[in-house]
Design an enzyme around this catalytic site. Structure first.
Site, PDB file in Angstrom:
ATOM      1  N   CYS A 159       0.821  -1.288  -0.169  1.00 10.89           N
ATOM      2  CA  CYS A 159      -0.080  -0.045  -0.038  1.00 10.89           C
ATOM      3  C   CYS A 159       0.946   1.101  -0.042  1.00 10.89           C
ATOM      4  O   CYS A 159       1.572   1.457   0.966  1.00 10.89           O
ATOM      5  CB  CYS A 159      -1.009  -0.089   1.064  1.00 10.89           C
TER       6      CYS A 159
ATOM      7  N   CYS B 229      -8.717   7.522 -44.299  1.00  9.35           N
ATOM      8  CA  CYS B 229      -8.465   8.409 -43.264  1.00  9.35           C
ATOM      9  C   CYS B 229      -6.979   9.159 -43.526  1.00  9.35           C
ATOM     10  O   CYS B 229      -6.722  10.002 -42.776  1.00  9.35           O
ATOM     11  CB  CYS B 229      -8.747   7.843 -41.914  1.00  9.35           C
TER      12      CYS B 229
ATOM     13  N   CYS C 277      -2.396   6.468 -41.135  1.00 11.57           N
ATOM     14  CA  CYS C 277      -1.016   5.924 -41.477  1.00 11.57           C
ATOM     15  C   CYS C 277      -0.016   7.006 -41.977  1.00 11.57           C
ATOM     16  O   CYS C 277       1.172   6.895 -41.701  1.00 11.57           O
ATOM     17  CB  CYS C 277      -1.280   4.754 -42.309  1.00 11.57           C
TER      18      CYS C 277
END
Lengths: 485, 448
Positions: A145, A355, A358
């Site tokens: 923790c 689009c 790349c």
């Protein structure tokens, strides 16, 4: 690897025996709010969870409000979750009584008590005895923790020091009759150092990872970091899908270290059966889940069981042990990778939607080998190539004259037809370095694939290449190298 | 503006605005294409992925300014544009079986936020210039031209014969797409920028034009089109034979017209559909669009056709009006004949096919003629097929002092086409005057 379809159908068995702790499946709830009470744990078992690591018990604490904050990403909530909640704030006797009740009602399920007390031998002996008397099937030592408790010498304050880890693990082992799991903190340079210490202390297993130190964000109106506790915040523990790659790496490091190797319960951003399968492939015997349950509830375990079972059936795995650890050996040092292996990007023109993500990724973020200018003739090669750079392409579009088409006169509708060839990028395969980036940014599945090309060279690693040239060169900081001429 | 209070109720938004979270979810869907097809398809080339990304990142001021940088009427275009054949029609998502990004609604979201925050149009140059430009007509083309020039420091004045600015934006776009009030509010930003508006001024004669030439360094013709075509059949002078654009302008900015129980709309363009839908919403039980040809040749966009059917408008194809029958009570019927379409599209009546379409009102939407009186008053400006001939990239006419754009050049296209024309002319005029000033030594020298 088993061949698909070549073996008889098996009905996969998900039961596990983790360092001596049996459970009907490898899906455990991590020590966290979902395991805060007996009523919750019993509902979780009813939903299908195989085990539960109880919310850490110890001396009761006082919590603050608020306690959680999160990172959203592109509209998806809680990609990462951060908390500053401490261990159980309920009386110890309530937790112990409920552990006993759960074990009585669910004898086949795994109940592991998570423990954290001050670093005194007697305190640990006492809590171990109390947890085992209540009926816990095992003990998980919370040495991880990273917030609050660590300021008091507990949690990651122990887990960041190998000597403390070893010492307290040994104290616990003096008393414990059930298996002891040490929960590892990731807030350390080399997790195997602590894993080795746990093993030296006699631990039966480790669990990894605990949460990562974090500040999730700052309110840009008030300038107060989140979570806000009356105008102030505190560093918290980060978990959820965002931490999974870090957890997988640390699990693999422990799993591949002979001096640390113990059964591992994998923790860190596991939300579905695929995540679980990945942790098991890297050697985990069980997996623990918290954030996904905090987000969606116990019900998510249904598809974790169903999905893993179907995958195991498809792959021909009868038990968890059949595939546990299969991928550990597939992670190696870089110097052992084959330098002669070459892949290049292939764009499926039928799938491309135009689009051009790349293209811009390759130009600005990679190696300038995806192009929009379709040219005929032999231009590929290492000579100087003249291509229109991205800014010029955008400028040409802005300078173009476009008009609203009138159906009767111009007759074209939505972009439902094939992508115009001019918008489909092409890969210069002689320049492509096979980095994968374009296939990662492409929004269409299987549109850009990476294809192996024959290099005509036999396999050769960096180690082999440098040893054939008179010994491997060490990587050392400037000034420390002994090989400078 | 005296719009009747009932109009807002009857003509509610066809595409309601986005709630903030819904806008961000939609904005997050955008792929941010490189050299995006939506941007290329927009006549004003708004950088669509950029303004959408800014919505996703909660930079609404930046988003609106990105839109306004390309298109000063970004608000009205977000409502009036036929995006199905423009930006949204070009969205790459069509090619992978996904819904296109709702670009128009996102644009409206950014623009609404901009207006709500009291945003003002930025100047492109802080330099104040002396050159004066007159823009004739206060429609989208002139507004875009004047705003562009004013943003660059020039003194722009718009002349308009009607009491409200905006041209068809204010008077002619269906109220459920663009309320007249929204159009006027948007133009208020252009006024605040420092563009001067002179309303109630009709420029029609050579004397009017000569006066403007003396006062101004350059002139932009954004005059739109002229009078509506008439039916040219017996009875077409009846007071209940009304022009579609006047009908639309009346309900939008004045006392709503009384509609008959049954209404015939002649023509099948987008204006015909706007008028037919309005007649339905204003209370006509039976509205039919009568068109000489078939659905295939219909000039209206197919989504407008689908919308009209949803509004309860009927379509009668291959129908030609022949005569209007009326008595003291008003129009009784429209006598029509079915036609057949022969080789080369020639129409001929089908013998014995005469029928009567019972109606009390006839709305004509069969196009407008050019503003020949005004345009012929301008010396040196050439007309081609009734349209002003210009150099497309600059909008410059054969008379180098005159530029032109919008419907008077393209014969009647969309708001966004007019804005693109006006902006291109604004840039060209500015560059021309800047060059002239440099040649003459100083801007003031132009007026010396």
């Amino acid at each position: 690897m088993p061949e698909n379809g070549s073996r008889p159908q098996v009905e996969p068995d998900l039961t596990v025996n983790f360092a001596g702790i049996r459970s009907p499946n490898p899906f455990w709830l991590a020590s966290a709010p979902p395991t805060n009470s007996g009523e919750q744990v019993m509902r979780a078992f009813d939903a299908g969870w195989g085990g539960a690591v109880w919310k850490t018990i110890g001396e009761p604490i006082v919590n603050v409000s608020s306690r959680y904050s999160s990172i959203d990403w592109n509209g998806q909530r809680m990609m990462g979750l951060n908390n500053i909640e401490l261990i159980s704030d309920r009386p110890l006797e309530d937790n112990l009584r409920e552990i006993a009740e759960v074990k009585k009602r669910y004898p086949r399920h795994a109940v592991v008590a998570s423990l954290m007390v001050e670093s005194k031998r007697e305190a640990w002996h006492t809590i171990v005895a109390q947890a085992e008397d209540a009926g816990a099937d095992g003990l998980e030592l919370n040495f991880g923790c990273p917030h609050g408790m660590s300021e008091r010498g507990m949690g990651s304050a122990v887990g960041q020091v190998p000597e403390y880890t070893e010492m307290i693990t040994a104290w616990v082992k003096e008393k414990a009759k059930t298996p002891v799991i040490v929960k590892l903190t990731p807030n350390i340079a080399d997790i195997t150092v602590i894993a080795r210490a746990a093993k030296r202390g006699g631990a039966d297993a480790v669990s990894a990872i605990n949460t990562i130190n974090s500040i999730t964000g700052i309110d840009l109106d008030t300038f107060i970091p989140r979570p806000n506790v009356d105008g102030k915040s505190s560093h918290g523990g980060y978990c959820g899908p965002a931490v999974r790659p870090i957890a997988l790496n640390m699990v693999q490091q422990v799993a591949s270290d002979p001096e640390a190797a113990l059964p591992i319960s994998g923790i860190g951003g596991i939300a579905n059966w695929q995540d679980a399968a990945e942790f098991i492939l890297l050697g985990c015997g069980t997996v623990q889940v918290c954030t996904a349950v905090m987000h969606y509830g116990y019900r998510i375990v249904e598809d974790m069981i169903d999905g893993l079972t179907n995958w195991m059936r498809q792959k021909g795995f009868a038990t968890i042990e059949d595939f546990r650890g299969l991928s550990v050996g597939r992670v190696t040092e870089w110097k052992h990778l084959n330098l002669s292996y070459k892949i290049v990007a292939r764009i499926d023109e039928a799938k491309c939607i135009g689009c051009e993500l790349c293209y811009i990724a390759c130009w600005d973020g990679a190696h300038q080998c995806i192009h929009l200018d379709r040219v005929s003739g032999p231009v590929d090669g290492h000579d100087v190539e003249l291509h229109t750079p991205p800014a010029a392409i955008e400028a040409a579009t802005r300078a173009s004259i476009a008009v609203t088409p009138i159906p009767k006169l111009d007759g074209h509708g939505p972009a439902t037809g094939a992508t115009p060839l001019a918008r489909i990028p092409r890969v210069d395969e002689t320049e492509c370095v096979g980095c994968n980036l374009c296939s990662l940014v492409c929004p269409v599945e299987q549109c850009i694939t990476m294809v192996e090309v024959e290099t005509g060279k036999g396999p050769e690693t960096w180690e082999e290449r440098t040893s054939s040239q008179g010994g491997a060169k060490e990587c050392a900081p400037p000034g420390l190298t002994t090989q400078r001429s | 503006m005296r719009q009747d209070p009932s109009i807002a109720e009857k003509f509610q938004d066809l595409h309601p605005p986005f709630a903030p979270q819904a806008a961000r979810v939609e904005a997050d869907r955008c792929l941010n294409c490189f050299d995006a097809p939506c941007t290329a398809a927009c006549p004003t080339h708004i950088d669509v992925p950029r303004f959408i990304g800014k919505i996703a990142r909660d930079n609404l001021r930046g988003s609106a300014l990105t839109i306004l940088d390309a298109n000063v009427l970004g608000e009205s275009c977000s409502r009036a544009c036929p995006v199905e054949v423009l930006c949204e029609g070009a969205c790459v998502f069509h090619r992978c079986n996904q819904q296109p990004i709702q670009i128009a609604r996102l644009q409206r979201f950014a623009m609404d936020a901009f207006h709500a925050s009291g945003g003002t149009l930025p100047r492109r140059s802080a330099v104040e210039r002396a050159e004066k430009i007159a823009c004739i007509g206060a429609g989208p083309a002139s507004l875009a031209c004047a705003a562009e020039l004013r943003q660059r420091g020039f003194q722009a004045t718009i002349f308009e014969r009607r009491p409200l600015p905006g041209g068809l934006n204010t008077y002619g776009v269906a109220e459920y797409k663009l309320p007249a009030r929204a159009s006027v509010e948007e133009i208020e930003l252009i006024r605040k920028l420092g563009v001067e508006f002179r309303h109630g001024v009709e420029i029609a004669t050579e004397a009017d034009v000569a006066a403007l030439e003396r006062e101004f360094d350059a002139l932009f013709l954004g005059v739109g089109l002229g009078p509506a075509h008439r039916l040219g059949i017996p009875g077409d002078d009846h007071r209940d034979v009304i022009d579609a654009l006047e009908f639309i302008a009346q309900y939008k900015t004045d006392t709503p017209p009384q509609v008959a129980e049954s209404v015939a709309v002649i023509g099948a363009g987008n204006t015909a559909i706007d008028a037919a839908n309005a007649a339905r919403r204003l209370g006509a039980a039976n509205v039919a669009i009568l068109y000489r040809r078939t659905q295939r040749q219909m000039p209206a966009f197919s989504f407008e056709y689908e919308h009209a059917k949803q509004e309860g408008v009927r379509f009668l194809w291959r129908v030609m009006p022949v005569r209007i029958h009326a008595d003291e009570g008003g129009i009784r019927s429209l006598e029509c004949v079915q036609v057949q379409i022969g080789e080369g599209g020639a129409l001929s009546p089908v013998p014995g096919s005469t029928f009567h379409f019972d109606c009390g009102q006839i709305i004509c939407a069969i196009g407008q003629s050019p503003l020949l009186q005004l345009l012929s008053a301008v010396r040196g400006v050439e007309l081609r097929h009734g349209r002003v001939a210009v150099d497309r990239p600059t909008g410059r006419t054969a008379n180098p002092k005159y530029y032109a754009g919008g419907d008077c050049v393209n014969g009647g296209r969309e708001v966004v086409d007019a804005v693109a024309d006006g902006k291109r002319s604004g840039i060209a005029i500015a560059e021309h005057l800047e060059r002239a000033a440099q040649g003459a030594g100083s801007p003031e020298a132009v007026h010396a």
